[in-house]
Design a protein around this motif. Sequence first.
Motif, PDB file in Angstrom:
ATOM      1  N   ARG A  99       0.839  -1.202   0.000  1.00 58.18           N
ATOM      2  CA  ARG A  99       0.000   0.000   0.000  1.00 58.18           C
ATOM      3  C   ARG A  99       0.877   1.256   0.000  1.00 58.18           C
ATOM      4  NH1 ARG A  99      -4.351   0.067   4.689  1.00 58.18           N
ATOM      5  NH2 ARG A  99      -2.607   0.752   5.966  1.00 58.18           N
ATOM      6  N   ARG A 191     -14.920  13.178   2.418  1.00 59.38           N
ATOM      7  CA  ARG A 191     -13.477  13.016   2.629  1.00 59.38           C
ATOM      8  C   ARG A 191     -12.781  12.513   1.377  1.00 59.38           C
ATOM      9  NH1 ARG A 191     -11.507   7.989   2.756  1.00 59.38           N
ATOM     10  NH2 ARG A 191      -9.479   8.679   3.396  1.00 59.38           N
ATOM     11  N   LYS A 201      -3.022   6.559   1.731  1.00 60.24           N
ATOM     12  CA  LYS A 201      -2.710   7.096   3.059  1.00 60.24           C
ATOM     13  C   LYS A 201      -1.746   8.276   2.914  1.00 60.24           C
ATOM     14  CE  LYS A 201      -3.112   4.396   7.281  1.00 60.24           C
ATOM     15  NZ  LYS A 201      -4.549   4.161   7.380  1.00 60.24           N
ATOM     16  N   TYR A 206      -6.006  13.889   5.695  1.00 61.82           N
ATOM     17  CA  TYR A 206      -6.464  13.843   7.081  1.00 61.82           C
ATOM     18  C   TYR A 206      -6.656  15.228   7.695  1.00 61.82           C
ATOM     19  CZ  TYR A 206      -5.702   9.028   6.141  1.00 61.82           C
ATOM     20  OH  TYR A 206      -5.795   7.797   5.546  1.00 61.82           O
ATOM     21  N   GLU A 236     -16.734   5.482   4.964  1.00 62.48           N
ATOM     22  CA  GLU A 236     -15.847   5.063   6.059  1.00 62.48           C
ATOM     23  C   GLU A 236     -16.342   5.679   7.354  1.00 62.48           C
ATOM     24  OE1 GLU A 236     -11.888   4.193   5.544  1.00 62.48           O
ATOM     25  OE2 GLU A 236     -11.711   5.070   3.556  1.00 62.48           O
ATOM     26  N   THR A 239     -11.366   7.107  10.693  1.00 66.16           N
ATOM     27  CA  THR A 239     -10.301   6.566   9.842  1.00 66.16           C
ATOM     28  C   THR A 239     -10.363   5.048   9.846  1.00 66.16           C
ATOM     29  OG1 THR A 239      -8.766   6.652  11.683  1.00 66.16           O
ATOM     30  CG2 THR A 239      -8.778   8.557  10.230  1.00 66.16           C
ATOM     31  N   MET A 240     -11.593   4.558   9.765  1.00 70.11           N
ATOM     32  CA  MET A 240     -11.790   3.098   9.703  1.00 70.11           C
ATOM     33  C   MET A 240     -12.662   2.747   8.508  1.00 70.11           C
ATOM     34  SD  MET A 240     -12.650   2.088  13.646  1.00 70.11           S
ATOM     35  CE  MET A 240     -13.725   3.461  13.982  1.00 70.11           C
ATOM     36  N   ASN A 241     -12.513   1.543   8.021  1.00 64.23           N
ATOM     37  CA  ASN A 241     -13.444   1.013   7.033  1.00 64.23           C
ATOM     38  C   ASN A 241     -14.745   0.639   7.746  1.00 64.23           C
ATOM     39  OD1 ASN A 241     -10.544  -0.321   5.689  1.00 64.23           O
ATOM     40  ND2 ASN A 241     -11.853   1.014   4.492  1.00 64.23           N
ATOM     41  N   LEU A 265     -10.245   3.602   1.588  1.00 62.68           N
ATOM     42  CA  LEU A 265      -8.880   3.204   1.915  1.00 62.68           C
ATOM     43  C   LEU A 265      -8.849   1.662   2.007  1.00 62.68           C
ATOM     44  CD1 LEU A 265      -6.400   2.668   3.980  1.00 62.68           C
ATOM     45  CD2 LEU A 265      -6.251   4.846   2.778  1.00 62.68           C
ATOM     46  N   GLY A 267      -8.079  -1.055   3.615  1.00 62.50           N
ATOM     47  CA  GLY A 267      -7.554  -1.446   4.924  1.00 62.50           C
ATOM     48  C   GLY A 267      -7.090  -2.895   4.952  1.00 62.50           C
ATOM     49  N   VAL A 268      -6.015  -3.134   5.690  1.00 66.39           N
ATOM     50  CA  VAL A 268      -5.517  -4.501   5.875  1.00 66.39           C
ATOM     51  C   VAL A 268      -6.482  -5.253   6.790  1.00 66.39           C
ATOM     52  CG1 VAL A 268      -3.566  -5.900   6.680  1.00 66.39           C
ATOM     53  CG2 VAL A 268      -3.142  -3.709   5.536  1.00 66.39           C
ATOM     54  N   THR A 269      -7.071  -4.531   7.747  1.00 68.71           N
ATOM     55  CA  THR A 269      -8.076  -5.150   8.616  1.00 68.71           C
ATOM     56  C   THR A 269      -9.308  -5.514   7.788  1.00 68.71           C
ATOM     57  OG1 THR A 269      -7.280  -3.595  10.286  1.00 68.71           O
ATOM     58  CG2 THR A 269      -9.234  -4.907  10.855  1.00 68.71           C
ATOM     59  N   ARG A 270      -9.759  -4.579   6.960  1.00 63.04           N
ATOM     60  CA  ARG A 270     -10.907  -4.839   6.068  1.00 63.04           C
ATOM     61  C   ARG A 270     -10.687  -6.119   5.280  1.00 63.04           C
ATOM     62  NH1 ARG A 270     -11.810  -4.359   0.778  1.00 63.04           N
ATOM     63  NH2 ARG A 270     -13.860  -3.686   0.005  1.00 63.04           N
ATOM     64  N   ALA A 310     -13.560  -0.892  11.112  1.00 63.04           N
ATOM     65  CA  ALA A 310     -12.445  -1.835  11.181  1.00 63.04           C
ATOM     66  C   ALA A 310     -11.155  -1.143  10.789  1.00 63.04           C
ATOM     67  CB  ALA A 310     -12.710  -3.020  10.253  1.00 63.04           C
ATOM     68  N   GLY A 311     -10.139  -1.308  11.638  1.00 59.84           N
ATOM     69  CA  GLY A 311      -8.834  -0.719  11.349  1.00 59.84           C
ATOM     70  C   GLY A 311      -7.795  -1.245  12.324  1.00 59.84           C
ATOM     71  N   THR A 312      -6.525  -0.982  12.028  1.00 62.48           N
ATOM     72  CA  THR A 312      -5.433  -1.502  12.856  1.00 62.48           C
ATOM     73  C   THR A 312      -5.526  -1.030  14.312  1.00 62.48           C
ATOM     74  OG1 THR A 312      -3.987  -1.674  10.956  1.00 62.48           O
ATOM     75  CG2 THR A 312      -2.908  -1.464  13.099  1.00 62.48           C
TER      76      THR A 312
HETATM   77  C1  LIG Z   1      -5.639   3.430   7.817  1.00 62.11           C
HETATM   78  C2  LIG Z   1      -7.043   3.627   7.451  1.00 62.11           C
HETATM   79  C3  LIG Z   1      -7.982   2.575   7.486  1.00 62.11           C
HETATM   80  C4  LIG Z   1      -7.686   1.220   8.050  1.00 62.11           C
HETATM   81  O1  LIG Z   1      -6.655   0.552   7.430  1.00 62.11           O
HETATM   82  P1  LIG Z   1      -5.924  -0.650   8.196  1.00 62.11           P
HETATM   83  O2  LIG Z   1      -4.888  -1.095   7.231  1.00 62.11           O
HETATM   84  O3  LIG Z   1      -6.948  -1.690   8.444  1.00 62.11           O
HETATM   85  O4  LIG Z   1      -5.384  -0.087   9.463  1.00 62.11           O
HETATM   86  C5  LIG Z   1      -9.261   2.830   7.036  1.00 62.11           C
HETATM   87  N1  LIG Z   1      -9.628   4.051   6.593  1.00 62.11           N
HETATM   88  C6  LIG Z   1      -8.770   5.094   6.570  1.00 62.11           C
HETATM   89  C7  LIG Z   1      -9.237   6.413   6.065  1.00 62.11           C
HETATM   90  C8  LIG Z   1      -7.452   4.916   7.001  1.00 62.11           C
HETATM   91  O5  LIG Z   1      -6.609   5.934   6.993  1.00 62.11           O
END
Ligand SMILES: *Cc1c(COP(=O)(O)O)cnc(C)c1O
Length: 363
Positions: A99, A191, A201, A206, A236, A239-241, A265, A267-270, A310-312
Amino acid sequence: MEDRYSDLEVKTCTPDQLHPKPDTSSLVFGKYFTDHMLEVPWNSQKGWMKPVISPIHDLQIHPAAKVLHYAIELFEGMKAYRGEDGRIRLFRPDRNMARMLNTAKRASLPAFDADEMIKCIKKLVQIDKEWIPHSTTSSLYIRPTFIATDPSLGVASPNQALLYVILCPVGPYFTSGLKPISLMADPQYVRSWPGGCGALKMGANYAPTIFIQKKSELLGHQQVLWLYGSDHQLTEVGTMNIFVFMKNKNGEKELVTPPLDGLILPGVTRLSLLELAREWKEFNVVERTITMKEVIQAHEEERLLEIFGAGTACVVCPVASISYQGHEYTIPSTESSLSQRFYKAMGDIHYGRLQHRWAVEVD
Ligand SMILES: *Cc1c(COP(=O)(O)O)cnc(C)c1O
């Protein structure tokens, strides 16, 4: 290219340069940093220079550095976890580096070797591993950052750049179980838009969101639910999916998340939750556009089961309510929820309770 792990130079702290470690209970996200950092400078003549790990320090950059004027900057967010077996693991670092390379391309910053970068990051984490909390609700946040540093005001691709990595110990996101949050959904703010950079990213995405986040807090909410388009698509949360778990009109359970159409975005968590759910084969798993109208209809027909981010940072974050066009919609939540199950499944991988291909040991 000299961005080689084998060229890495390590200058560790002298005993008087070491910082005291904060108490795990007092960890505020992103406030405490470990003793060392990794830096890899680049310029257009020489290419990549040797990576260096050294005591954490302020950067010296020219006031004309492009990052300060045109926000030529990008970052990543990933974590190292101390497992129940004492081993330290990264979670899918290859995904973060892929990414990052993708973002670098769009930011006109140079490509680097992802595998070599992961080796350098592993070394940094090893050096500062005492900073990783001895707790299976805490972790070490890894922040790779890439900036254009050339002292020149031209709006042009950079000739000089710095890739660096800093680390922060982070405490539990939730102190007592998953705490559902309330959202403000106001379609007058966006956004991300087609053809833009919302799927990347980049720091520039942001800064403009903070004002809206503050507004949601003033109105008594915790996060912004970002909508897009005249049909008010959910994109979103903060800052999460976002994930919506519901019954479709045929009564089948369905996990829905917006598609990677350039607004979202990746996301790796997504990705990981989608892959887990598809392995479980217990309900439909769909990447498609979902609108507020559809969510409200499902809510009225009592087909809405759960909504979560969902996010890190938090892994999953359940949604308690959405404030939208003068109404407050309460989202159901149960003890035995899907978000709870994802949280457990991901934690098992992060903390080594389950051996899994996504967990990469650093030593
Ligand atoms: C970082 C981020 C995420 C989540 O991504 P992960 O890789 O799961 O941490 C989701 N949305 C936004 C806008 C982000 O910046």
